[in-house]
Motif scaffolding. Structure first.
Motif, PDB file in Angstrom:
ATOM      1  N   SER A   1       0.846  -1.189   0.000  1.00 38.74           N
ATOM      2  CA  SER A   1       0.000   0.000   0.000  1.00 38.74           C
ATOM      3  C   SER A   1       0.883   1.241   0.000  1.00 38.74           C
TER       4      SER A   1
ATOM      5  N   ASP B   1       1.293   0.180   5.027  1.00 45.18           N
ATOM      6  CA  ASP B   1       0.702  -0.414   6.220  1.00 45.18           C
ATOM      7  C   ASP B   1       0.093  -1.791   5.949  1.00 45.18           C
ATOM      8  N   PHE B   2       0.039  -2.214   4.691  1.00 44.90           N
ATOM      9  CA  PHE B   2      -0.332  -3.589   4.368  1.00 44.90           C
ATOM     10  C   PHE B   2       0.311  -3.965   3.043  1.00 44.90           C
TER      11      PHE B   2
ATOM     12  N   TYR C   1       0.092  -7.121  -0.220  1.00 43.95           N
ATOM     13  CA  TYR C   1      -0.548  -8.287  -0.836  1.00 43.95           C
ATOM     14  C   TYR C   1       0.517  -9.099  -1.558  1.00 43.95           C
TER      15      TYR C   1
ATOM     16  N   GLN D   1      -3.226 -11.006   1.966  1.00 43.89           N
ATOM     17  CA  GLN D   1      -2.886  -9.628   2.306  1.00 43.89           C
ATOM     18  C   GLN D   1      -2.632  -9.568   3.795  1.00 43.89           C
ATOM     19  N   VAL D   2      -1.536  -8.897   4.178  1.00 41.58           N
ATOM     20  CA  VAL D   2      -1.129  -8.866   5.578  1.00 41.58           C
ATOM     21  C   VAL D   2      -0.978  -7.420   6.027  1.00 41.58           C
ATOM     22  N   GLN D   3      -1.492  -7.141   7.217  1.00 45.50           N
ATOM     23  CA  GLN D   3      -1.333  -5.828   7.814  1.00 45.50           C
ATOM     24  C   GLN D   3       0.084  -5.728   8.388  1.00 45.50           C
ATOM     25  N   LEU D   4       0.751  -4.635   8.146  1.00 46.13           N
ATOM     26  CA  LEU D   4       2.129  -4.460   8.613  1.00 46.13           C
ATOM     27  C   LEU D   4       2.183  -3.508   9.807  1.00 46.13           C
TER      28      LEU D   4
END
Length: 269
Positions: A236, A240-241, A243, A266-269
């Protein structure tokens, strides 16, 4: 404040080891046994037009090669080992494409790498290789260092096994700065151990460097695929995320924490 995001090797490691050996000769039997006993992976560059032949050294038969190289990578080395910088383009294409077809028929997977026979290549040959399905190719020149290549089609290893191998291994084992990705790449020919009567060198090296929790033991193509997959991650704008469109996991260091980004998620960072 944007997070500090860095690519890691699998499981968050920052060191990788790969081995690269040419020609598909009988001495590979002893070499593969040493690798297997120590959890080390190799890439073996094969001339498929020379299976079973006896020249300066005995080549493996097709059946022997298929059994031997399980768990390792088989890669192209041209059909008959010509000095390709002196070959017509038509011969070059034939040598690489027929080698690929033979190896793929035998081993059942797509062959996408090679090493240059006799260390022979030109910029024109490099430009042609992607059109022949080749994504990387190893040269004979070495760097003495532990970095990833700038050019996969002119992949320079760390060292030949007869060039200060244990000194390189000790330096590599001691690397601990996790802000870098390190790669130790060793190349050679297994018959050289017979010629030089120094098999104990490879035994010592593999016993010393094998089985370590902080090293990823990988084939050439596994390293190529993993690093290239990183460029396909979709972050993004705010970082902050992310894929991961790849089929397999990639690992990131996010402000020092190790994050696995599984394939297709998809992972939130």
């Amino acid at each position: 404040m944007p997070k500090k995001i860095l690519l890691c090797y699998p499981e968050g490691k920052h060191k990788a080891l790969t081995m690269s050996y040419d020609d598909g000769v009988e001495a590979d039997v002893r070499l593969v046994d040493i690798f297997n006993r120590n959890g080390i992976k190799g890439t073996f560059h094969i001339n498929s037009g020379m299976f079973g032949t006896l020249g300066a050294r005995q080549r493996l038969t097709e059946e022997e090669a298929v059994a031997l190289y399980k768990g390792h990578e088989v890669s192209a080395h041209t059909l008959t080992h010509p000095t390709i910088a002196r070959s017509p383009r038509e011969q070059l294409i034939h040598e690489i494409f027929e080698d690929r077809k033979n190896l793929e028929r035998l081993f059942g997977y797509t062959v996408r790498g090679m090493s240059y026979p006799n260390g022979s290549y030109t910029s024109q040959i490099k430009d042609l290789l992607p059109h022949l399905g080749i994504e990387y190719s190893r040269v004979v020149e070495t760097t003495g260092g532990f970095g990833l290549p700038d050019d996969w089609l002119e992949w320079k290893g760390t060292c030949h096994h007869n060039r200060n191998l244990m000194q390189h291994a000790e330096a590599f084992a001691g690397l601990d700065k996790t802000q870098y990705l390190y790669l130790m790449y060793v190349w050679g020919h297994s018959y050289e151990f017979d010629n030089d009567n120094n098999w104990e060198l490879m035994e010592q090296f593999c016993e010393f460097i094998g089985g370590r929790n902080d090293i990823w033991y990988a084939t050439n193509i596994e390293i190529v695929d993993y690093v290239k997959s990183y460029s396909r991650l979709r972050f993004s704008a705010a970082q902050d995320f992310v894929y991961n469109p790849n089929a397999h996991s990639l690992w990131l260091s996010v402000d020092g924490d190790i994050v696995e980004v599984k394939g297709g998620t998809q992972v939130q960072l």
